[in-house]
Write a protein that holds these residues in place. Structure first.
Motif, PDB file in Angstrom:
ATOM      1  N   GLY A 145       0.770  -1.230   0.000  1.00 25.14           N
ATOM      2  CA  GLY A 145       0.000   0.000   0.000  1.00 25.14           C
ATOM      3  C   GLY A 145       0.804   1.285   0.000  1.00 25.14           C
ATOM      4  O   GLY A 145       0.227   2.369   0.145  1.00 25.14           O
ATOM      5  N   ASN A 146       2.138   1.206  -0.156  1.00 20.90           N
ATOM      6  CA  ASN A 146       2.937   2.428  -0.213  1.00 20.90           C
ATOM      7  C   ASN A 146       2.798   3.035  -1.608  1.00 20.90           C
ATOM      8  O   ASN A 146       3.540   2.698  -2.539  1.00 20.90           O
ATOM      9  N   GLU A 147       1.833   3.928  -1.756  1.00 20.05           N
ATOM     10  CA  GLU A 147       1.554   4.537  -3.059  1.00 20.05           C
ATOM     11  C   GLU A 147       2.666   5.492  -3.486  1.00 20.05           C
ATOM     12  O   GLU A 147       2.867   5.717  -4.686  1.00 20.05           O
ATOM     13  N   THR A 148       3.374   6.062  -2.519  1.00 23.02           N
ATOM     14  CA  THR A 148       4.513   6.921  -2.865  1.00 23.02           C
ATOM     15  C   THR A 148       5.552   6.130  -3.623  1.00 23.02           C
ATOM     16  O   THR A 148       6.051   6.562  -4.680  1.00 23.02           O
ATOM     17  N   LEU A 149       5.898   4.956  -3.111  1.00 25.51           N
ATOM     18  CA  LEU A 149       6.904   4.123  -3.771  1.00 25.51           C
ATOM     19  C   LEU A 149       6.409   3.671  -5.140  1.00 25.51           C
ATOM     20  O   LEU A 149       7.161   3.704  -6.125  1.00 25.51           O
ATOM     21  N   ALA A 150       5.143   3.274  -5.223  1.00 27.99           N
ATOM     22  CA  ALA A 150       4.581   2.879  -6.517  1.00 27.99           C
ATOM     23  C   ALA A 150       4.673   4.029  -7.510  1.00 27.99           C
ATOM     24  O   ALA A 150       4.996   3.834  -8.692  1.00 27.99           O
ATOM     25  N   GLY A 151       4.414   5.253  -7.052  1.00 28.35           N
ATOM     26  CA  GLY A 151       4.490   6.411  -7.921  1.00 28.35           C
ATOM     27  C   GLY A 151       5.900   6.686  -8.409  1.00 28.35           C
ATOM     28  O   GLY A 151       6.109   7.070  -9.570  1.00 28.35           O
ATOM     29  N   ILE A 152       6.889   6.492  -7.532  1.00 24.75           N
ATOM     30  CA  ILE A 152       8.291   6.668  -7.935  1.00 24.75           C
ATOM     31  C   ILE A 152       8.629   5.695  -9.052  1.00 24.75           C
ATOM     32  O   ILE A 152       9.202   6.084 -10.088  1.00 24.75           O
ATOM     33  N   TYR A 153       8.288   4.427  -8.850  1.00 20.02           N
ATOM     34  CA  TYR A 153       8.587   3.417  -9.864  1.00 20.02           C
ATOM     35  C   TYR A 153       7.857   3.722 -11.171  1.00 20.02           C
ATOM     36  O   TYR A 153       8.442   3.600 -12.255  1.00 20.02           O
ATOM     37  N   ARG A 154       6.608   4.111 -11.080  1.00 25.54           N
ATOM     38  CA  ARG A 154       5.820   4.362 -12.283  1.00 25.54           C
ATOM     39  C   ARG A 154       6.363   5.562 -13.062  1.00 25.54           C
ATOM     40  O   ARG A 154       6.481   5.519 -14.295  1.00 25.54           O
ATOM     41  N   ALA A 155       6.728   6.621 -12.351  1.00 24.45           N
ATOM     42  CA  ALA A 155       7.270   7.807 -13.017  1.00 24.45           C
ATOM     43  C   ALA A 155       8.583   7.486 -13.712  1.00 24.45           C
ATOM     44  O   ALA A 155       8.821   7.908 -14.858  1.00 24.45           O
ATOM     45  N   ALA A 156       9.446   6.740 -13.040  1.00 27.25           N
ATOM     46  CA  ALA A 156      10.737   6.395 -13.626  1.00 27.25           C
ATOM     47  C   ALA A 156      10.563   5.468 -14.826  1.00 27.25           C
ATOM     48  O   ALA A 156      11.241   5.616 -15.846  1.00 27.25           O
ATOM     49  N   GLU A 157       9.635   4.522 -14.718  1.00 26.48           N
ATOM     50  CA  GLU A 157       9.378   3.607 -15.827  1.00 26.48           C
ATOM     51  C   GLU A 157       8.886   4.370 -17.044  1.00 26.48           C
ATOM     52  O   GLU A 157       9.362   4.154 -18.171  1.00 26.48           O
ATOM     53  N   GLU A 158       7.953   5.285 -16.846  1.00 21.03           N
ATOM     54  CA  GLU A 158       7.415   6.056 -17.956  1.00 21.03           C
ATOM     55  C   GLU A 158       8.480   6.922 -18.616  1.00 21.03           C
ATOM     56  O   GLU A 158       8.493   7.092 -19.844  1.00 21.03           O
ATOM     57  N   ALA A 159       9.373   7.481 -17.791  1.00 24.56           N
ATOM     58  CA  ALA A 159      10.400   8.386 -18.315  1.00 24.56           C
ATOM     59  C   ALA A 159      11.640   7.652 -18.814  1.00 24.56           C
ATOM     60  O   ALA A 159      12.513   8.283 -19.413  1.00 24.56           O
ATOM     61  N   GLY A 160      11.725   6.351 -18.557  1.00 24.40           N
ATOM     62  CA  GLY A 160      12.923   5.607 -18.942  1.00 24.40           C
ATOM     63  C   GLY A 160      14.129   5.954 -18.097  1.00 24.40           C
ATOM     64  O   GLY A 160      15.277   5.808 -18.530  1.00 24.40           O
TER      65      GLY A 160
END
Length: 222
Positions: A145-160
């Motif tokens: 449930g750590n949405e902050t961590l999920a957001g970090i991973y998602r942002a980095a994945e999208e940006a490469g």
């Protein structure tokens, strides 16, 4: 024969992907004493901390082409605040061909992991560093449930943008080594398959085999 091999090696560009150039003023007293104890190069480090040109001169001496300059946020353990991100982005700004700014979003303290990561990329940060033993979280805490961590991973994945995750133990006085095992990164690689992940230190010294397994299993883990 040895001289020939050395000559050939000198033609291969060397990139140091894990170099700690950080503002020492950001460390708390305990951590600063720990990293300076017994050091004999503090005068030169001070010169480097205050001048990227001094670091580039050192690179030239050592035949290093470029380097990733590691910074991360850890206010409750090492004293490192979010100021380190702006500091390293500014330090590298005029030398982006050779100096790669590495910054951090804290998975426990940020309220907007995705947005904070995107803002770091806009500022010139080119890799995210996460340090579970110093930031006190598990790399797969997005599953809890750590949405902050999920957001970090998602942002980095999208940006490469690569995410470097510290794996293996730390001997800093405030480190919590129950977070040192790299195996939770298995979940990260599964859930974010296009995210480039670097396992810093390859699980040293206790977790080399799990780190090696993860790098063999996942094409996005290095």
């Amino acid at each position: 024969m040895r001289r020939t091999n050395v000559a050939k090696l000198s033609l291969v560009p060397v990139i140091d992907v894990h170099l700690h150039v950080q503002p020492h003023s950001e460390f708390n007293a305990e951590s600063l004493e720990f990293i300076t104890r017994g050091r004999r190069d503090l005068e030169r480090y001070s010169e480097i901390e205050n001048s990227p040109e001094a670091l580039l001169r050192y690179f030239d001496e050592q035949e290093i082409e470029a380097g990733c300059l590691i910074n991360y946020v850890a206010p409750d353990t090492l004293g490192l605040s979010e100021n380190v991100n702006a500091w390293i982005a500014g330090y590298c700004r005029n030398h982006r061909d050779r100096l790669i700014a590495v910054g951090s979003v804290h998975p426990r303290f940020s309220k907007d992991g995705y947005g904070d990561a995107r803002r770091l990329f806009d500022s010139g940060i080119r890799m995210i560093k996460l340090h579970p033993p110093h930031q006190l979280f598990r790399a797969n805490a997005h599953l809890d449930g750590n949405e902050t961590l999920a957001g970090i991973y998602r942002a980095a994945e999208e940006a490469g943008v690569p995410v470097m995750i510290h794996t293996g133990t730390s001997i800093f006085p405030s480190a919590r080594n129950r977070f040192a095992d790299p195996m939770p990164v298995d979940d990260v690689a599964v859930d974010f398959p296009r995210l480039p992940i670097v396992l810093a230190h390859s699980g040293r010294p206790l977790y080399g085999e799990p780190a090696f397994f993860l790098a063999r299993r996942h094409p996005n883990v290095f």
